[in-house]
Design a protein around this motif. Structure first.
Motif, mmCIF file in Angstrom:
data_model
loop_
_atom_site.group_PDB
_atom_site.id
_atom_site.type_symbol
_atom_site.label_atom_id
_atom_site.label_comp_id
_atom_site.label_asym_id
_atom_site.label_seq_id
_atom_site.Cartn_x
_atom_site.Cartn_y
_atom_site.Cartn_z
ATOM 1 N N ILE A 115 19.103 70.264 60.500
ATOM 2 C CA ILE A 115 17.763 69.966 60.002
ATOM 3 C C ILE A 115 17.478 68.468 60.078
ATOM 4 O O ILE A 115 16.342 68.043 60.356
ATOM 5 C CB ILE A 115 17.589 70.509 58.559
ATOM 6 N N MET A 116 18.497 67.648 59.875
ATOM 7 C CA MET A 116 18.310 66.195 59.992
ATOM 8 C C MET A 116 18.045 65.801 61.438
ATOM 9 O O MET A 116 17.214 64.930 61.720
ATOM 10 C CB MET A 116 19.543 65.470 59.449
ATOM 11 N N GLY B 176 11.703 60.228 60.564
ATOM 12 C CA GLY B 176 12.950 59.580 60.185
ATOM 13 C C GLY B 176 13.107 59.382 58.699
ATOM 14 O O GLY B 176 14.226 59.454 58.164
ATOM 15 N N GLU B 177 12.000 59.150 57.988
ATOM 16 C CA GLU B 177 12.100 58.941 56.543
ATOM 17 C C GLU B 177 12.668 60.175 55.836
ATOM 18 O O GLU B 177 13.358 60.073 54.821
ATOM 19 C CB GLU B 177 10.730 58.573 55.964
ATOM 20 N N LYS B 178 12.412 61.380 56.394
ATOM 21 C CA LYS B 178 12.929 62.607 55.786
ATOM 22 C C LYS B 178 14.423 62.777 56.040
ATOM 23 O O LYS B 178 15.112 63.458 55.287
ATOM 24 C CB LYS B 178 12.167 63.814 56.306
ATOM 25 N N VAL B 179 14.913 62.151 57.109
ATOM 26 C CA VAL B 179 16.354 62.181 57.372
ATOM 27 C C VAL B 179 17.100 61.474 56.245
ATOM 28 O O VAL B 179 18.122 61.961 55.741
ATOM 29 C CB VAL B 179 16.677 61.521 58.732
ATOM 30 N N SER C 4 21.699 59.547 60.444
ATOM 31 C CA SER C 4 21.058 58.671 59.455
ATOM 32 C C SER C 4 21.057 57.224 59.918
ATOM 33 O O SER C 4 20.058 56.510 59.762
ATOM 34 C CB SER C 4 21.785 58.803 58.106
ATOM 35 N N LEU C 5 22.158 56.796 60.494
ATOM 36 C CA LEU C 5 22.224 55.408 60.995
ATOM 37 C C LEU C 5 21.285 55.200 62.179
ATOM 38 O O LEU C 5 20.680 54.138 62.315
ATOM 39 C CB LEU C 5 23.660 55.081 61.390
ATOM 40 N N SER C 6 21.148 56.225 63.032
ATOM 41 C CA SER C 6 20.234 56.086 64.172
ATOM 42 C C SER C 6 18.789 55.970 63.703
ATOM 43 O O SER C 6 17.985 55.250 64.305
ATOM 44 C CB SER C 6 20.392 57.272 65.123
ATOM 45 N N VAL C 7 18.451 56.673 62.608
ATOM 46 C CA VAL C 7 17.099 56.557 62.041
ATOM 47 C C VAL C 7 16.877 55.148 61.508
ATOM 48 O O VAL C 7 15.813 54.545 61.708
ATOM 49 C CB VAL C 7 16.907 57.609 60.930
ATOM 50 N N CYS C 8 17.898 54.630 60.821
ATOM 51 C CA CYS C 8 17.797 53.241 60.350
ATOM 52 C C CYS C 8 17.613 52.279 61.523
ATOM 53 O O CYS C 8 16.879 51.288 61.415
ATOM 54 C CB CYS C 8 19.048 52.862 59.559
ATOM 55 N N SER C 9 18.264 52.576 62.639
ATOM 56 C CA SER C 9 18.106 51.735 63.835
ATOM 57 C C SER C 9 16.683 51.808 64.367
ATOM 58 O O SER C 9 16.060 50.777 64.661
ATOM 59 C CB SER C 9 19.084 52.193 64.915
ATOM 60 N N CYS D 41 18.621 50.093 54.071
ATOM 61 C CA CYS D 41 19.167 51.450 54.029
ATOM 62 C C CYS D 41 20.449 51.540 54.863
ATOM 63 O O CYS D 41 21.409 52.203 54.478
ATOM 64 C CB CYS D 41 18.119 52.428 54.549
ATOM 65 N N GLY D 42 20.467 50.845 56.003
ATOM 66 C CA GLY D 42 21.656 50.836 56.842
ATOM 67 C C GLY D 42 22.840 50.194 56.147
ATOM 68 O O GLY D 42 23.978 50.655 56.267
ATOM 69 N N LEU D 43 22.568 49.134 55.366
ATOM 70 C CA LEU D 43 23.642 48.487 54.609
ATOM 71 C C LEU D 43 24.220 49.429 53.558
ATOM 72 O O LEU D 43 25.438 49.468 53.327
ATOM 73 C CB LEU D 43 23.104 47.210 53.938
#
Length: 815
Positions: A526-527, A536-539, A561-566, A573-575
């Motif tokens: 689902i992510m 991406g915000e929903k991820v 999740s990290l790719s969405v932050c990218s 959020c990535g930190l």
């Protein structure tokens, strides 16, 4: 017996299914007057009665019903009055021959029913599976004043075992305690233990056993087997210690259970100690013990140790050979298994169905189709192919070696294939080019009336997922709902994946929201769907929800999740994700590369660089990430230096590596280096340039003012150019004021994508720079006539950990 529960009154606690109340007979002698009332009349010829009884006993032993019925008929015609012994023999004959109704008629017609008659009838009913009637007879026996003996108590306990009747077992136990002499009967003691074991009260069985004045091998074995059946192997070992401490000798019938426990618990030294005891007592030739030793050594130690036991068997039988073949299969020693299979023929040992199932399992791991066909031919000649378990083994063998068509032929040889057989065949078509055939097999299975189970639906949905066939997937979903398995967690998870992979994310979300239990796989699906649909915000919200539900994220969910932050440049959020990964002890290449990429795209190239050089070894993904990161941040020389270090460390570059290298040359304007690396990728590394590489070269040439060369490269490339290449040319034409190439590039763009407004705007800006206002007006009017509108810009901000998206001219007061 102090720890044992007090005896229960049988007539007070009689189970409801027994209609006759059970009263306890006294053990004192029956009054003489009563004996006279029920005694048989004098018999004319006692010798003849004994002769007829002996003949009936022989019929019972041989199960000769017709001869027994003939003897009974002669007895009736003779007019002889049978005594109690003859009645009991006749009754026993009918019970042993399975004619319970006839036995009951004899029983009901007896003038006096002694304990033998009662016991025979109880045993007969128990043997026929009617344990409740046997217990009813036991209760009636007490009501009629017949004294119990050891045989009657044992028969009642056997009925309790069959019925798993704990309450009645306790009642019989209390009666046994009152008749102390019967506790010395080993058959009664073992029957009592077995009755408690069958009722699930194994601890009570142990207490009963330890309270017996005499404990037999049978009673010890009953208790040990009870614990073993319940999987409580540690308890078995404790009971063995008590057996040894009691001074009783471990019988050879107990040793197989002990070896099984050693095998299940992985107690190699204990198993070797048992082996030493076997040798000491001269039991090495025992077939059952030898098989158990082979199995124990195979699981606890090695195939070599198991084969040593096998080698000491003078005349190995089919059980030994089958066990050894299974052992070789367990250790991946296929050719040793086949050698033993061939030796069986030389020894004259005929393989049975279990041997053939084992050798088919071995063949399935060799990936040798010809060998599998040879095994199949041998099984056909042996006549075992029609046996269901053997047919399933052949089917599974062909599926494992990837011979789908042979598997379909093997299914036709199976007599009445069941759901398991169809599921095995279906598993051959989960992926690859044969998925379409999987759909056909499922349809055929439904047409033949075979009921699908959850594994069937999971398998066919995997086929639909591989094919991305939404239409068929929806039909399978309908079958799932009709079968009543719509709430099954495993099926729902694969449905989520099927809908997501087929592009129907709305349905995937609907199924996901109805899941009773979510796992990391369903969250990852689902992510991934949210990421693909630019949500991406929903991820990030999903990741937080996973942690709240105490579901530990895996590589996939963390990387998504990290790719969405990218993509959204969410450094904060990535930190947090990086911090969580460190606390959770995450340390693998997938997550590390995702973290490097996140820092690169969030503008923190220094942190990305530190993270990249932290581990001693780096994989291909990590090198590609840092090279592209350097290029993205304009550090062209660092990118080229990293490329050289990567080559020096023995890593082979791939297509993505050269995208990063060529992009670095483009950003720094290194025309000669770019040309060199572009030729190097095909001449040295055998990599055929893709559109991305041509795009980098076109950009490099265009920025260097080599517009004709860039245009020529596009026209001569073996691939069909996309809009981005001509758009690059068009953008460079504005810088170098080359209107001729700009018009040709714009014309190509209009052909590729007539609705793309960006090419018109670029050409309009070029006309404006050259003060060709009439052309500017013409272009804008053309856009108006086509009804093409510019898409509004989109932005997002992060406030208190929440991502908010808004468009230009958004009047919402939420922010």
């Amino acid at each position: 017996m102090a720890s044992f529960p007090p005896p229960l009154l049988l007539h007070n606690t009689l189970p409801s299914h027994l209609s006759t109340p059970l009263s306890l007979p006294v053990t004192s002698p029956v009054p003489l007057a009563r004996l006279a009332a029920v005694s048989s009349p004098p018999h004319a010829d006692a010798e003849e009665l004994r002769s007829r009884a002996a003949a009936l006993q022989d019929c019972a032993t041989r199960r000769a019903l017709r001869r027994g019925q003939a003897l009974h008929a002669r007895l009736l015609r003779s007019g002889l009055q049978p005594d109690a012994f003859l009645h009991g023999t006749l009754l026993n004959m009918y019970c042993k021959c399975g004619r319970l109704a006839d036995a009951r008629r004899v029983f009901d017609g007896m003038p006096h029913r002694d304990v033998v008659a009662w016991t025979s009838m109880m045993s007969g009913h128990t043997a026929e599976g009617d344990a409740d009637e046997a217990l009813s007879l036991f209760a009636r026996m007490g009501t009629e004043g017949e004294a119990y003996n050891g045989f009657a108590l044992a028969a009642a306990l056997k009925a309790c075992t069959v019925a798993s009747d704990l309450e009645f077992t306790r009642q019989v136990h209390s009666q046994t305690v009152k008749l102390q002499q019967d506790l010395y009967d080993p058959y009664v003691g073992s029957s009592l233990v077995e009755a408690y074991v069958s009722s699930g009260e194994v601890d009570m069985a142990e207490r009963a056993l330890l309270g017996l004045p005499v404990r037999s091998d049978v009673s010890w074995n009953a208790l040990l087997n009870g614990y073993a059946r319940h999987g409580d192997y540690r308890k078995v070992m404790l009971v063995i210690e008590k057996l040894v401490a009691s001074g009783d000798e471990i019988s050879k019938y107990t040793l197989p259970t002990v070896l099984k426990c050693c095998m299940e618990l992985g107690l190699a030294k204990s198993g070797q100690a048992v082996h030493a005891l076997v040798i000491k007592r001269g039991l090495e030739t025992d077939s059952v013990l030898s098989s158990c030793l082979i199995e124990m050594y195979a699981k606890c130690l090695s195939a070599e140790d198991a084969y040593k036991v096998f080698g000491r068997i003078d005349e190995p039988d089919v059980v030994h050979c089958s066990g050894m073949i299974s052992c070789f299969d367990q250790y991946g020693m296929a050719w040793e298994a086949f050698e033993l299979f061939v030796q069986m023929v030389d020894w004259g040992v005929e393989p049975n169905q279990y041997t053939l199932v084992g050798i088919a399992a071995v063949a399935s791991k060799t990936s040798d189709l010809n060998l599998c066909r040879s095994i199949h031919a041998h099984i056909l000649k042996s006549g075992f192919a029609m046996i269901k378990v053997v047919g399933d083994a052949i089917l599974n063998m062909y599926v494992k070696v990837g011979a789908a068509q042979d598997a379909m032929v093997a299914l036709d040889f199976i007599h009445e294939p069941d759901t398991l057989s169809w599921n095995t065949l279906l598993s051959a078509f989960y992926s690859g080019s044969d998925c379409e055939q999987g759909l056909t097999i499922f349809k055929k299975m439904m047409c033949e009336g075979v009921l699908a189970n959850k594994y069937t639906f999971v398998g066919i949905l995997r086929c639909c997922t591989s094919l991305m066939d939404l239409r068929y997937g929806c039909q399978v979903h309908a079958c799932v709902l009709k079968s009543g398995m719509g709430r099954d967690t495993d099926i729902s998870r694969i449905l989520v994946d099927m809908y997501a992979q087929s592009g129907c994310f709305a349905s995937a979300r609907l199924v996901f929201d109805r899941l009773k239990e979510t796992d990391v796989f369903s969250w990852a699906v689902i992510m991934s769907g949210f990421a693909k649909t630019d949500e991406g915000e929903k991820v990030i919200e999903c990741f937080r929800s996973m942690l709240q539900e105490n579901i530990k994220p895996n590589d996939a969910t963390l990387a998504i999740s990290l790719s969405v932050c990218s993509d959204l440049a969410l450094l904060g959020c990535g930190l947090q994700l990086h911090s969580w990964a460190i606390k959770s002890g995450w340390n693998n290449s997938v997550v590390s590369s995702a973290l490097v990429d996140m820092y690169v795209k969030c503008g923190s190239i220094t942190d990305a660089e530190m993270l990249f050089y932290e581990p001693e070894t780096r994989d291909q993904i990590a090198w590609n990430t840092i090279i592209c990161g350097y290029s993205h941040h304009g550090h062209a020389y660092k990118a080229l230096e990293a490329f050289q270090v990567m080559i020096d460390e023995g890593n082979r570059p791939d297509k993505i590596t050269f995208v990063g290298v060529l992009s670095a040359c483009t950003h720094e304007g290194l025309l000669d280096e770019g040309r060199k690396y572009f030729k190097l990728m095909s001449s040295i590394y055998g990599i055929t340039p893709a559109l991305e590489h041509y795009a980098c070269m076109v950009d490099l040439l265009a920025k260097a003012g080599k517009l004709p060369e860039a245009e020529s490269l596009i026209e001569q490339m073996p691939l069909a150019p996309d809009a981005s290449l001509w758009r690059t040319i068009l953008g460079a034409c504005r810088i170098h004021r080359n209107i001729e190439i700009a018009e040709r590039a714009a014309a190509k763009l209009f052909e590729i994508d007539p609705d793309d407004i960006s090419s018109c705007i670029l050409l309009s800006n070029i006309y404006a720079d050259l003060r060709r206002w009439s052309d500017v007006t013409r272009l804008r009017n053309m856009l108006l006539d086509r009804g093409v509108k510019k898409e509004p810009g989109c932005s997002w901000i992060e406030i208190n950990g929440q991502i908010h998206v808004f468009l230009s001219q958004d009047g919402s007061s939420t922010y």
